[in-house]
Design an enzyme around this catalytic site. Structure first.
Site, PDB file in Angstrom:
ATOM      1  CG  ASP A  23      -1.954  -1.156   1.311  1.00  0.00           C
ATOM      2  OD1 ASP A  23      -1.878  -1.899   0.163  1.00  0.00           O
ATOM      3  OD2 ASP A  23      -2.886  -1.223   2.103  1.00  0.00           O
ATOM      4  CE  LYS A 128      -3.735  -4.264   1.065  1.00  0.00           C
ATOM      5  NZ  LYS A 128      -4.269  -3.580   2.279  1.00  0.00           N
ATOM      6  CB  CYS A 161      -2.146  -2.230   5.581  1.00  0.00           C
ATOM      7  SG  CYS A 161      -3.866  -1.661   5.182  1.00  0.00           S
TER       8      CYS A 161
HETATM    9  N1  TIU Z   1      -2.940   0.638   4.234  1.00  0.00           N
HETATM   10  C1  TIU Z   1      -3.212   0.701   5.447  1.00  0.00           C
HETATM   11  O1  TIU Z   1      -2.684   0.715   6.519  1.00  0.00           O
HETATM   12  N2  TIU Z   1      -4.469   1.489   5.439  1.00  0.00           N
HETATM   13  C2  TIU Z   1      -5.035   2.196   6.335  1.00  0.00           C
HETATM   14  O2  TIU Z   1      -6.178   2.720   6.596  1.00  0.00           O
HETATM   15  N3  TIU Z   1      -3.976   2.467   7.464  1.00  0.00           N
HETATM   16  C3  TIU Z   1      -4.164   3.543   8.254  1.00  0.00           C
HETATM   17  O3  TIU Z   1      -3.151   3.400   9.254  1.00  0.00           O
HETATM   18  N4  TIU Z   1      -5.293   4.034   8.598  1.00  0.00           N
END
Ligand code: TIU
Length: 232
Positions: A23, A128, A161
């Site tokens: 991500d 995802k 994530c």
């Molecule tokens: N990729 C991921 O960690 N998504 C989130 O929403 N992370 C947050 O810390 N908000």
């Protein structure tokens, strides 16, 4: 190859280990995206990008399998659970327009991976809908088809994530090495605790190292291979 790590050294074969970058999307690391909509200071995440870029380049040179993930949703939001959409009572939330396009929607500029870490052909990009990279994706099939047993993990955010993915991977039988300087959190204390949780209790979810210690061994592997191919 053996990389120095905690709670003890991590051994891996570049042929059966993959680099998994989670991500590293504009929506999380730049202003105007999902991270900021949640009330976060996104600048804290940016410092994970340069070491991840160095690791990505070294992994490619070493011939390692590389996979990338992105969190996001279909344009019609048909895969966005009501609970996720409502969470946070956000003024600007998932699917709403922002300066980088509709927030966390596939195909939008903000949803895509930062330029420094742009995937190359042959590197799967797994979209995802959730925080974990295995939930409702074909990542496990992709990794097993390649015979991957170990994951070297970079990405954001550490306690969301990255943690969810490492926990999912651990339960599926993968050994995970998390690179501390290649993962980032909006909260310094969560970064610290998130890293400690992985390696505590004898490495309950996995191992922790950093880009410097990994690059030391990946670089050596490269030299050995080059030397052997030069010798014919
Ligand atoms: N990729 C991921 O960690 N998504 C989130 O929403 N992370 C947050 O810390 N908000």
């Amino acid at each position: 190859m053996t990389v120095q790590a905690e709670p003890y050294e991590f051994e891996f074969d570049p042929k059966t280990a993959a680099l998994l970058i989670i991500d590293m999307q504009r929506d999380f690391v730049y202003r105007g995206g999902f991270g900021e909509a949640l009330g976060n200071d996104t600048s804290l995440l940016l410092k994970a990008v340069p070491p991840t870029e160095r690791v990505l380049k070294a992994a490619r040179r070493a011939g390692m399998f590389v996979a990338h993930t992105r969190e996001g949703h279909r344009a019609d939001l048909s895969d966005l659970p009501r609970a996720k959409r409502a969470r946070g009572r956000l003024k600007v939330g998932i699917g709403d327009p922002g300066p980088m396009g509709r927030i966390l929607v596939r195909g939008e500029h903000g949803h895509d991976i930062v330029d420094e870490l742009r995937p190359m052909p042959g590197e799967p990009v797994v979209d995802k809908p959730g925080k974990g990279s295995f939930y409702a994706t074909d990542l496990d099939t992709i990794l097993r088809t390649r015979g991957i047993q170990q994951l070297i993990v970079c990405g954001v955010t550490t306690e969301v994530c990255v943690h969810t993915t490492v926990r999912e991977a651990n339960d599926r039988g993968y050994d995970c090495l998390v690179l501390e300087d290649c993962v980032g959190s909006y909260f310094a204390e969560f970064q610290d605790a998130g890293i400690k949780m992985i390696k505590a209790q004898g490495g309950i979810f996995g191992w922790v190292s950093d880009s410097t210690r990994l690059l030391e061994v990946l670089g050596k592997g490269q030299t050995a291979r080059e030397a052997s191919s030069a010798r014919g």
